[in-house]
Design a protein around this motif. Structure first.
Motif, PDB file in Angstrom:
ATOM      1  N   UNK A 292       0.822  -1.224   0.000  1.00 44.92           N
ATOM      2  CA  UNK A 292       0.000   0.000   0.000  1.00 44.92           C
ATOM      3  C   UNK A 292       0.854   1.271   0.000  1.00 44.92           C
ATOM      4  N   UNK A 293       1.992   1.223   0.674  1.00 45.91           N
ATOM      5  CA  UNK A 293       2.862   2.416   0.732  1.00 45.91           C
ATOM      6  C   UNK A 293       3.428   2.697  -0.663  1.00 45.91           C
ATOM      7  N   UNK A 294       3.844   1.631  -1.341  1.00 47.74           N
ATOM      8  CA  UNK A 294       4.402   1.825  -2.694  1.00 47.74           C
ATOM      9  C   UNK A 294       3.347   2.390  -3.637  1.00 47.74           C
ATOM     10  N   UNK A 295       2.119   1.881  -3.520  1.00 47.11           N
ATOM     11  CA  UNK A 295       1.023   2.344  -4.382  1.00 47.11           C
ATOM     12  C   UNK A 295       0.727   3.829  -4.111  1.00 47.11           C
ATOM     13  N   UNK A 296       0.765   4.185  -2.842  1.00 51.43           N
ATOM     14  CA  UNK A 296       0.527   5.589  -2.467  1.00 51.43           C
ATOM     15  C   UNK A 296       1.534   6.508  -3.170  1.00 51.43           C
ATOM     16  N   UNK A 297       2.813   6.128  -3.106  1.00 49.16           N
ATOM     17  CA  UNK A 297       3.858   6.982  -3.697  1.00 49.16           C
ATOM     18  C   UNK A 297       3.760   7.015  -5.220  1.00 49.16           C
ATOM     19  N   UNK A 298       3.414   5.889  -5.833  1.00 51.20           N
ATOM     20  CA  UNK A 298       3.232   5.892  -7.300  1.00 51.20           C
ATOM     21  C   UNK A 298       2.114   6.850  -7.685  1.00 51.20           C
ATOM     22  N   UNK A 299       1.011   6.782  -6.932  1.00 46.02           N
ATOM     23  CA  UNK A 299      -0.116   7.684  -7.218  1.00 46.02           C
ATOM     24  C   UNK A 299       0.306   9.138  -7.049  1.00 46.02           C
ATOM     25  N   UNK A 300       1.019   9.407  -5.944  1.00 41.75           N
ATOM     26  CA  UNK A 300       1.417  10.792  -5.664  1.00 41.75           C
ATOM     27  C   UNK A 300       2.325  11.320  -6.778  1.00 41.75           C
ATOM     28  N   UNK A 301       3.272  10.483  -7.204  1.00 41.79           N
ATOM     29  CA  UNK A 301       4.190  10.956  -8.241  1.00 41.79           C
ATOM     30  C   UNK A 301       3.462  11.228  -9.560  1.00 41.79           C
ATOM     31  N   UNK A 302       2.556  10.320  -9.909  1.00 41.63           N
ATOM     32  CA  UNK A 302       1.802  10.482 -11.160  1.00 41.63           C
ATOM     33  C   UNK A 302       0.951  11.756 -11.090  1.00 41.63           C
ATOM     34  N   UNK A 303       0.255  11.933  -9.979  1.00 39.23           N
ATOM     35  CA  UNK A 303      -0.658  13.073  -9.859  1.00 39.23           C
ATOM     36  C   UNK A 303       0.110  14.397  -9.874  1.00 39.23           C
ATOM     37  N   UNK A 304       1.179  14.444  -9.079  1.00 35.58           N
ATOM     38  CA  UNK A 304       1.947  15.685  -8.975  1.00 35.58           C
ATOM     39  C   UNK A 304       2.566  16.061 -10.313  1.00 35.58           C
ATOM     40  N   UNK A 305       3.165  15.072 -10.975  1.00 33.31           N
ATOM     41  CA  UNK A 305       3.828  15.416 -12.240  1.00 33.31           C
ATOM     42  C   UNK A 305       2.790  15.808 -13.288  1.00 33.31           C
ATOM     43  N   UNK A 306       1.612  15.204 -13.267  1.00 39.09           N
ATOM     44  CA  UNK A 306       0.579  15.580 -14.244  1.00 39.09           C
ATOM     45  C   UNK A 306       0.110  17.015 -13.995  1.00 39.09           C
ATOM     46  N   UNK A 307      -0.075  17.377 -12.732  1.00 38.84           N
ATOM     47  CA  UNK A 307      -0.519  18.749 -12.446  1.00 38.84           C
ATOM     48  C   UNK A 307       0.558  19.767 -12.830  1.00 38.84           C
ATOM     49  N   UNK A 308       1.806  19.408 -12.542  1.00 38.80           N
ATOM     50  CA  UNK A 308       2.904  20.331 -12.892  1.00 38.80           C
ATOM     51  C   UNK A 308       2.941  20.541 -14.413  1.00 38.80           C
ATOM     52  N   UNK A 309       2.769  19.444 -15.157  1.00 39.45           N
ATOM     53  CA  UNK A 309       2.781  19.561 -16.628  1.00 39.45           C
ATOM     54  C   UNK A 309       1.686  20.501 -17.109  1.00 39.45           C
ATOM     55  N   UNK A 310       0.562  20.504 -16.407  1.00 34.85           N
ATOM     56  CA  UNK A 310      -0.538  21.391 -16.793  1.00 34.85           C
ATOM     57  C   UNK A 310      -0.235  22.845 -16.436  1.00 34.85           C
ATOM     58  N   UNK A 311       0.774  23.065 -15.610  1.00 37.06           N
ATOM     59  CA  UNK A 311       1.146  24.431 -15.245  1.00 37.06           C
ATOM     60  C   UNK A 311       0.736  24.828 -13.844  1.00 37.06           C
ATOM     61  N   UNK A 312       0.258  23.876 -13.036  1.00 38.51           N
ATOM     62  CA  UNK A 312      -0.106  24.207 -11.653  1.00 38.51           C
ATOM     63  C   UNK A 312       1.145  24.278 -10.783  1.00 38.51           C
ATOM     64  N   UNK A 313       1.042  25.117  -9.743  1.00 36.66           N
ATOM     65  CA  UNK A 313       2.122  25.237  -8.767  1.00 36.66           C
ATOM     66  C   UNK A 313       1.774  24.324  -7.593  1.00 36.66           C
TER      67      UNK A 313
END
Ligand SMILES: Cc1ncc(COP(=O)(O)O)c(C=O)c1O
Length: 393
Positions: A292-313
């Motif tokens: 579950x911890x690994x899944x949490x971090x994978x989700x966080x990395x995917x979500x954060x990088x996707x938002x950054x790509x969109x231009x969010x801070x």
């Protein structure tokens, strides 16, 4: 009537300043999706990091405990409220954290109210990060010690302050492990070095590091491999563990002292059997698997990088707490409302929880989110972001 007009004025003032918080009611269990106002919406704001809040294994453990032990202890721990479940939970927390002993109390807030007043006296000094959680601030307020607030994560200034106060009877440095509004991590290795140099006690509140940082989610001390160098670790079972309850982990003598004297332990009833049993089950799961911890971090990395790509801070986040910085409170509230209209529940956080002008949507990732859930959320952020001019169209 007249006696309480100040309450009307205070509420009117909050409304006028756009700071009035309309609290939503959840009509389902807390999972990746929740029901609110009869609608199923994607949940991006619970602290349910590992998806344990509605996990079947925890539900079953809680039900078994009710069958065996009933629903409540009907006493404070020190009189007749200590059940074998509490003792077992304390043994399991200590083993999980790698400390000599642990104490379980009713909540994370209560851990800070338990520990700080017992460690600090009037001639002592407490060094506290300016962004520490409200429960640390309140714990400090219950002491007669002198409070020295150091700039956020600024260990150079902390070193200077420790030097200035070198002669104090007792010194204690207290910090959040992971800062709940920004998702950044305390510079604990440096803090521990300073504490060694100045003979200061170190206390870390690992409420948001538990289940998130370290091997199998053992927390910040494990993350930085500082076992044996942090005097007191405290935290909560209400976030990654998905239940309710707080704990203090440390040396056997400190825990014994708390057991004898900590006011929330002595004067507030013990945690209930289903809560305690579900906490034990959560530790069981984590000890057996870090999936579950690994899944949490994978989700966080995917979500954060996707938002950054969109231009969010996404601010200074280093963890699955993802602040989407929007500036003024009104913008954050409008953003949150527009997300909700699109089926995404993500609350705005504004002053006084964060400084003025730093309002945000604080997204909490969970191992319970599927990739499809995250894509749905990212899509909604993109649409609302363009509509409100937070990102380029
Ligand atoms: C750093 C920190 N400490 C303590 C708490 C309080 O925990 P609990 O909800 O278990 O009282 C929180 C929760 O918001 C927190 O973020």
């Amino acid at each position: 009537m007249g006696k309480l007009t100040f309450v009307d004025e205070a509420l009117a003032d909050l409304r006028e300043k756009g700071l009035y918080n309309t609290i939503r009611t959840i009509e389902s269990s807390v999972g990746a999706w929740v029901q609110i106002e009869g609608r199923r919406v994607l949940n991006l704001c619970s602290n349910n990091y590992l998806g344990f809040a509605d996990d079947q294994r925890l539900r079953d453990a809680a039900k078994r405990a009710i069958d065996e032990y009933g629903v409540g202890p009907a006493a404070v721990r020190s009189i007749a409220g200590t059940m074998s479940l509490h003792v077992e939970l304390e043994r399991r927390i200590a083993r999980f954290k790698g400390t000599e002993a642990a104490l379980s109390v009713q909540s994370g807030l209560n851990t800070n109210l338990s520990v700080l007043p017992l460690l600090l006296d009037k001639d002592d000094i407490v060094f506290t990060d300016e962004l520490n959680h409200a429960s640390i601030i309140d714990g400090v307020r219950l002491t007669k010690a002198t409070r020295v607030i150091y700039p956020h994560r600024d260990t150079e200034t902390l070193a200077k302050l420790l030097e200035e106060k070198r002669a104090a009877a007792k010194k204690l440095i207290v910090t959040d492990g992971v800062f709940s509004m920004d998702g950044d991590i305390a510079p604990l290795p440096k803090i521990v070095d300073l504490a060694d140099a100045y003979e200061a006690i170190v206390m870390v509140d690992d409420a948001h590091g538990e289940g998130v940082l370290g091997s199998h989610g053992r927390g910040i001390v494990d993350h930085f491999n500082l076992h044996g160098r942090v005097d007191i670790e405290c935290g909560t079972m209400s976030k990654a563990f998905g239940v309710m309850g707080g704990y203090v982990a440390g040396s056997a003598k400190v825990i014994e002292y708390l057991r004898q004297r900590a006011r929330p332990f002595l004067f507030s009833s013990a945690a209930t059997p289903p809560d305690v049993a579900a906490c034990i089950e959560a530790i069981d799961i984590l000890e057996k698997s870090d999936e579950p911890v690994r899944r949490l971090w994978e989700n966080a990395q995917f979500f954060k990088s996707s938002l950054k790509k969109l231009g969010f801070d996404t601010g200074k986040s280093e963890t699955p707490i993802v602040p989407v910085m929007l500036g003024e409170a009104e913008t954050a509230w409008s953003f949150s409302k527009a997300l909700f209209a699109r089926g995404v529940f993500a609350t705005a956080i504004a002053f006084p929880t964060v400084p003025q002008g730093k309002a945000r949507i604080r997204v909490m990732m969970s191992a319970g989110h599927s990739r499809k859930d995250l894509e749905f959320a990212i899509d909604a952020f993109a649409q609302v972001g363009r509509e409100l001019g937070a990102i380029r169209a």
